[in-house]
Design a protein around this motif. Sequence first.
Motif, PDB file in Angstrom:
ATOM      1  N   ARG A   1       0.819  -1.218   0.000  1.00 57.99           N
ATOM      2  CA  ARG A   1       0.000   0.000   0.000  1.00 57.99           C
ATOM      3  C   ARG A   1       0.850   1.265   0.000  1.00 57.99           C
ATOM      4  O   ARG A   1       0.495   2.253  -0.617  1.00 57.99           O
ATOM      5  CB  ARG A   1      -0.950   0.009   1.197  1.00 57.99           C
ATOM      6  CG  ARG A   1      -2.060  -0.971   1.048  1.00 57.99           C
ATOM      7  CD  ARG A   1      -2.924  -0.609  -0.169  1.00 57.99           C
ATOM      8  NE  ARG A   1      -3.939  -1.621  -0.385  1.00 57.99           N
ATOM      9  CZ  ARG A   1      -4.279  -2.099  -1.558  1.00 57.99           C
ATOM     10  NH1 ARG A   1      -3.677  -1.692  -2.651  1.00 57.99           N
ATOM     11  NH2 ARG A   1      -5.211  -3.000  -1.656  1.00 57.99           N
ATOM     12  N   SER A   2       1.971   1.223   0.711  1.00 54.58           N
ATOM     13  CA  SER A   2       2.850   2.403   0.736  1.00 54.58           C
ATOM     14  C   SER A   2       4.221   1.974   1.244  1.00 54.58           C
ATOM     15  O   SER A   2       4.384   0.865   1.756  1.00 54.58           O
ATOM     16  CB  SER A   2       2.274   3.501   1.634  1.00 54.58           C
ATOM     17  OG  SER A   2       2.202   3.072   2.976  1.00 54.58           O
TER      18      SER A   2
ATOM     19  N   HIS B   1      -1.205  -4.636   2.996  1.00 52.52           N
ATOM     20  CA  HIS B   1      -2.563  -4.993   3.402  1.00 52.52           C
ATOM     21  C   HIS B   1      -2.767  -6.478   3.213  1.00 52.52           C
ATOM     22  O   HIS B   1      -2.421  -7.040   2.171  1.00 52.52           O
ATOM     23  CB  HIS B   1      -3.594  -4.205   2.606  1.00 52.52           C
ATOM     24  CG  HIS B   1      -3.801  -2.835   3.139  1.00 52.52           C
ATOM     25  ND1 HIS B   1      -4.906  -2.091   2.868  1.00 52.52           N
ATOM     26  CD2 HIS B   1      -3.050  -2.065   3.955  1.00 52.52           C
ATOM     27  CE1 HIS B   1      -4.824  -0.918   3.478  1.00 52.52           C
ATOM     28  NE2 HIS B   1      -3.701  -0.889   4.133  1.00 52.52           N
TER      29      HIS B   1
ATOM     30  N   LYS C   1      -3.460  -4.648   8.462  1.00 48.51           N
ATOM     31  CA  LYS C   1      -2.235  -4.016   7.987  1.00 48.51           C
ATOM     32  C   LYS C   1      -1.046  -4.748   8.594  1.00 48.51           C
ATOM     33  O   LYS C   1      -1.065  -5.096   9.774  1.00 48.51           O
ATOM     34  CB  LYS C   1      -2.223  -2.546   8.411  1.00 48.51           C
ATOM     35  CG  LYS C   1      -0.963  -1.795   8.052  1.00 48.51           C
ATOM     36  CD  LYS C   1      -1.030  -0.357   8.528  1.00 48.51           C
ATOM     37  CE  LYS C   1      -0.587  -0.292   9.960  1.00 48.51           C
ATOM     38  NZ  LYS C   1      -0.320   1.048  10.455  1.00 48.51           N
TER      39      LYS C   1
ATOM     40  N   GLU D   1       4.080   0.203  -5.301  1.00 46.50           N
ATOM     41  CA  GLU D   1       2.732   0.151  -4.755  1.00 46.50           C
ATOM     42  C   GLU D   1       1.882  -0.812  -5.572  1.00 46.50           C
ATOM     43  O   GLU D   1       2.048  -0.924  -6.785  1.00 46.50           O
ATOM     44  CB  GLU D   1       2.094   1.541  -4.743  1.00 46.50           C
ATOM     45  CG  GLU D   1       2.623   2.418  -3.624  1.00 46.50           C
ATOM     46  CD  GLU D   1       1.881   3.739  -3.500  1.00 46.50           C
ATOM     47  OE1 GLU D   1       0.742   3.862  -3.973  1.00 46.50           O
ATOM     48  OE2 GLU D   1       2.475   4.660  -2.909  1.00 46.50           O
ATOM     49  N   ASN D   2       0.991  -1.528  -4.887  1.00 48.95           N
ATOM     50  CA  ASN D   2       0.066  -2.526  -5.448  1.00 48.95           C
ATOM     51  C   ASN D   2       0.728  -3.836  -5.849  1.00 48.95           C
ATOM     52  O   ASN D   2       0.051  -4.725  -6.381  1.00 48.95           O
ATOM     53  CB  ASN D   2      -0.752  -1.951  -6.605  1.00 48.95           C
ATOM     54  CG  ASN D   2      -1.617  -0.806  -6.142  1.00 48.95           C
ATOM     55  OD1 ASN D   2      -2.281  -0.887  -5.107  1.00 48.95           O
ATOM     56  ND2 ASN D   2      -1.598   0.281  -6.885  1.00 48.95           N
TER      57      ASN D   2
END
Length: 133
Positions: free
Chosen positions: A79-80, A93, A98, A115-116
């Motif tokens: 996510r970050s 995630h 989390k 990310e992702n």
Amino acid sequence: MNSLLGNIINITTDSSLSLVQLKVQNIVLTTIVIDTPETSNYLKVGNCVKVLFKETEVILAKNISGIISLQNKIDCVVRSFEKGKLLCKIVLHFGDSKITSVITRNAFDQLEIQENDIITVLIKTNEISLAHD
């Protein structure tokens, strides 16, 4: 500290040690504790417990294949992240939870984390602790 909620689904005891299997969302995690159902009331099949592990104990893998001895594997989505000169913090995630990992910058660059990305979180059995209310 990472914290997930899980339910105890199995306990195998030998002497003063217990191997505890937990259902956390849709996966099974395993930990070993220096307690038994006879010495700790919280060690009962069906009980809800907090599954705790340090950010620095979260190993990350990308496109993992083959058989490894590490039993605790969780597929997550990046996510970050925060990149430092020496260390990087990655927020992942897992379902509605989390998980945070702290790894070296070299490892972060080698994995080419974006990310992702789908990342497999790996946690050694002896690095997971349990807590109860």
